[in-house]
Scaffold this active site. Structure first.
Site, short mmCIF file in Angstrom:
data_model
loop_
_atom_site.label_atom_id
_atom_site.label_comp_id
_atom_site.label_asym_id
_atom_site.label_seq_id
_atom_site.Cartn_x
_atom_site.Cartn_y
_atom_site.Cartn_z
N ARG A 1 -13.72 -6.20 -11.21
CA ARG A 1 -13.59 -5.39 -10.00
C ARG A 1 -14.16 -4.00 -10.26
O ARG A 1 -13.70 -3.31 -11.17
CB ARG A 1 -12.13 -5.32 -9.54
CG ARG A 1 -11.55 -6.69 -9.21
CD ARG A 1 -10.10 -6.62 -8.79
NE ARG A 1 -9.94 -5.98 -7.47
CZ ARG A 1 -8.75 -5.81 -6.87
NH1 ARG A 1 -7.64 -6.24 -7.47
NH2 ARG A 1 -8.68 -5.23 -5.69
N SER B 1 -11.94 1.72 -0.39
CA SER B 1 -11.26 2.95 0.04
C SER B 1 -10.27 3.43 -1.03
O SER B 1 -9.86 4.59 -1.02
CB SER B 1 -10.52 2.72 1.36
OG SER B 1 -9.49 1.76 1.21
N GLN B 2 -9.90 2.54 -1.96
CA GLN B 2 -8.96 2.94 -3.01
C GLN B 2 -9.56 4.01 -3.92
O GLN B 2 -8.82 4.79 -4.53
CB GLN B 2 -8.54 1.72 -3.84
CG GLN B 2 -7.62 0.78 -3.09
CD GLN B 2 -7.30 -0.47 -3.88
OE1 GLN B 2 -7.74 -0.65 -5.02
NE2 GLN B 2 -6.53 -1.36 -3.28
N LYS C 1 -12.37 -8.02 -3.95
CA LYS C 1 -10.91 -8.03 -3.93
C LYS C 1 -10.40 -8.93 -5.07
O LYS C 1 -11.07 -9.11 -6.08
CB LYS C 1 -10.42 -8.51 -2.58
CG LYS C 1 -10.82 -7.61 -1.41
CD LYS C 1 -9.93 -6.39 -1.31
CE LYS C 1 -10.17 -5.63 -0.02
NZ LYS C 1 -9.20 -4.52 0.15
N GLY D 1 -4.92 -3.35 -7.83
CA GLY D 1 -5.84 -2.27 -7.50
C GLY D 1 -5.13 -1.04 -6.98
O GLY D 1 -5.55 0.09 -7.25
N SER E 1 0.83 -1.21 0.00
CA SER E 1 0.00 0.00 0.00
C SER E 1 0.86 1.26 0.00
O SER E 1 0.57 2.22 -0.73
CB SER E 1 -0.92 0.01 1.22
OG SER E 1 -1.80 -1.09 1.21
N ASP F 1 -7.82 -6.70 5.13
CA ASP F 1 -6.90 -7.71 4.60
C ASP F 1 -6.41 -8.66 5.69
O ASP F 1 -6.42 -9.88 5.52
CB ASP F 1 -5.72 -7.03 3.90
CG ASP F 1 -6.10 -6.42 2.56
OD1 ASP F 1 -7.18 -6.77 2.04
OD2 ASP F 1 -5.34 -5.59 2.04
N ARG G 1 -13.53 -13.13 -1.68
CA ARG G 1 -12.82 -13.76 -0.58
C ARG G 1 -13.74 -14.39 0.46
O ARG G 1 -13.32 -15.31 1.16
CB ARG G 1 -11.87 -12.75 0.07
CG ARG G 1 -10.66 -12.43 -0.79
CD ARG G 1 -9.79 -11.34 -0.21
NE ARG G 1 -8.51 -11.26 -0.90
CZ ARG G 1 -7.62 -10.29 -0.72
NH1 ARG G 1 -7.88 -9.31 0.14
NH2 ARG G 1 -6.48 -10.29 -1.38
N LYS H 1 2.41 -11.58 -5.97
CA LYS H 1 1.71 -10.29 -6.03
C LYS H 1 2.19 -9.34 -4.94
O LYS H 1 2.29 -8.13 -5.17
CB LYS H 1 0.20 -10.52 -5.92
CG LYS H 1 -0.66 -9.26 -5.99
CD LYS H 1 -2.14 -9.61 -6.01
CE LYS H 1 -3.01 -8.38 -5.85
NZ LYS H 1 -2.91 -7.44 -6.96
#
Length: 428
Positions: free
Chosen positions: A122, A169-170, A342, A94, A23, A315, A346, A414
């Site tokens: 997404r 929130s992104q 996500k 993302g 992040s 997460d 999930r 990732k």
């Protein structure tokens, strides 16, 4: 399909030096690119997601230099990318796709942003709608509300944008990062509850490091001044990844410990350090310093089940779902609707895989309820859904003394390419 067989283990102890935060790494790389001046960024996470960001910045004409040992030198463009046209492929990142969409929509070029098939599933419509309010001109190249996107030079727009806060929130992070490019006083108003607030706190802290102070009214409104502009702090160090810390801390709580993670601690800006508090609520013994956290199993007996609102640690909360296998009682994880959008759904994926090892699992739109079996089922074949966190979380099952097979273990690249080596170092 590639797989990794993990032998059954019952103990965990040792020390793990965490890789850089995903992040923070991608936020800092983009801010350094937009800033005036040269920024040396240290301890950058080396992973698929950060490589997509770095490749995109290079395609946009930003000077990025690999100085070795996870140190990157970024020559900022002071707001305007040299490349006025580009096609960017951003995988399933993302943390690259959403902020770049916002920044490019307000920066005056013609750009195409695409990703893997899962990225096409997404949602991004709320961000696009908000950018259009500010004058952004964005077309969908496939399904309405989802990538891929075609971004055109912006037109005049309003000085206020509204965005829903309960999807990702992104979206707000991307907007806030892009606003200084407008050179206009701009206000963003959040509609409904804002989820994952600690991730917004990371964004605000990083903007501050680059010279932009965001005024906010609680969590409902954010304003950026007309004279806001990014200036290089000259050098910046990336914290360890607090989400990645969760797997090792849980291992200590399950497998005796002590397991210590280095790179995050009491002074961290990441909300996922709150995972340690959740483990403590389950009975784990937790110690913490400014830059480290240590976890041990309860002094007596097993972990105990909890009922937790996980809004602040979406997460890391995945790790709690697996820790619940080792707790007495039924664990309920609430306010996790964001899991469904996500890298995979999930909630559904976690329920499916926990049932394979014998757990009783109830899933809802925004909750997961896990009751452990009396004995874990050995020999489970765990599917990972091309989701790094599914692979890392479910490796913890092996600490119940049962062998498990992890399909597609390479998906951890990732965010944590060396995860399984690090896990093998502490699992006994």
């Amino acid at each position: 399909m590639e797989f990794l067989d993990l032998p059954g283990r019952s103990r965990a102890s040792g020390t793990v030096r965490l890789p850089g935060s995903k992040s923070i790494s991608n936020r800092v790389l983009l801010l350094a690119a937009l800033a005036e001046g040269v920024t040396d960024v240290y301890d950058v996470l080396d992973s698929d997601d950060t490589r997509y960001m770095l490749a995109a910045l290079q395609a946009l004409g930003v000077g990025v230099e690999d100085r070795g040992d996870n140190h990157w030198r970024v020559t900022g463009v002071a707001g305007a990318f040299p490349a006025r046209q580009a096609e960017l492929f951003l995988g399933n990142a993302g943390t690259a796709f959403r902020p770049l969409t916002a920044v490019l929509a307000l920066s005056g070029g013609d750009y195409v942003l695409d990703g893997v098939a899962r990225m096409h599933e997404r949602p991004i419509g709320d961000l696009v709608d908000a950018l259009r309010q500010l004058g952004g001109r964005i077309d969908y190249r496939g399904t309405l509300g989802f990538p891929p996107l075609h971004v055109h030079p912006p037109q005049a727009g309003a000085d206020v944008a509204h965005i829903r806060g309960n999807v990702s929130s992104q979206f707000l992070t991307g907007l806030l990062m892009a606003l200084p490019l407008r050179r206009l006083r701009t206000r963003v108003e959040v509609v409904g509850e804002l989820i994952s607030k600690p991730y917004i706190e990371i964004t605000l802290a990083m903007l501050r490091r680059f010279g932009v102070e965001v005024a906010r009214d609680g969590w409902q409104a954010f304003s950026v001044a007309a004279d806001a502009c990014y200036r290089s702090p000259r050098e910046i160090y990336v914290e360890g990844d607090a989400s990645s810390a969760s797997y090792f801390l849980a291992a200590g709580a399950i497998g005796g410990g002590p397991v210590r993670v280095e790179g995050v601690g009491r002074d961290s800006v990441q909300g996922d350090v709150g995972f340690a508090d959740a483990l403590a609520a389950m009975g784990a013994r937790i110690a913490m310093g400014p830059n480290w956290i240590e976890a041990c199993a309860p002094a007596q007996g097993r972990l105990k089940a909890i009922d937790l609102d996980c809004n602040a640690i979406p997460d890391a909360a995945m790790t709690l779902a697996v820790a619940a296998l080792f707790a007495d009682g039924t664990t309920t994880l609430r306010n996790i609707a964001s899991w469904r959008v996500k890298e995979t759904d999930r909630i559904a994926a976690m329920a499916t895989e926990l049932r394979k090892v014998g757990a009783t699992v109830e899933e809802g739109d925004d909750f997961l309820r896990v009751t452990p079996p009396e004995t874990l089922r050995a020999g489970a074949v765990i599917d990972t859904y091309d989701d790094h966190r599914m692979a890392m979380c479910l490796s913890l099952v092996s600490l119940g003394g049962v062998a498990v097979r992890i399909n597609d273990p390479g998906c951890v690249a990732k965010t944590f390419p060396g995860y399984f080596n690090a896990f093998a170092e502490i699992a006994r």
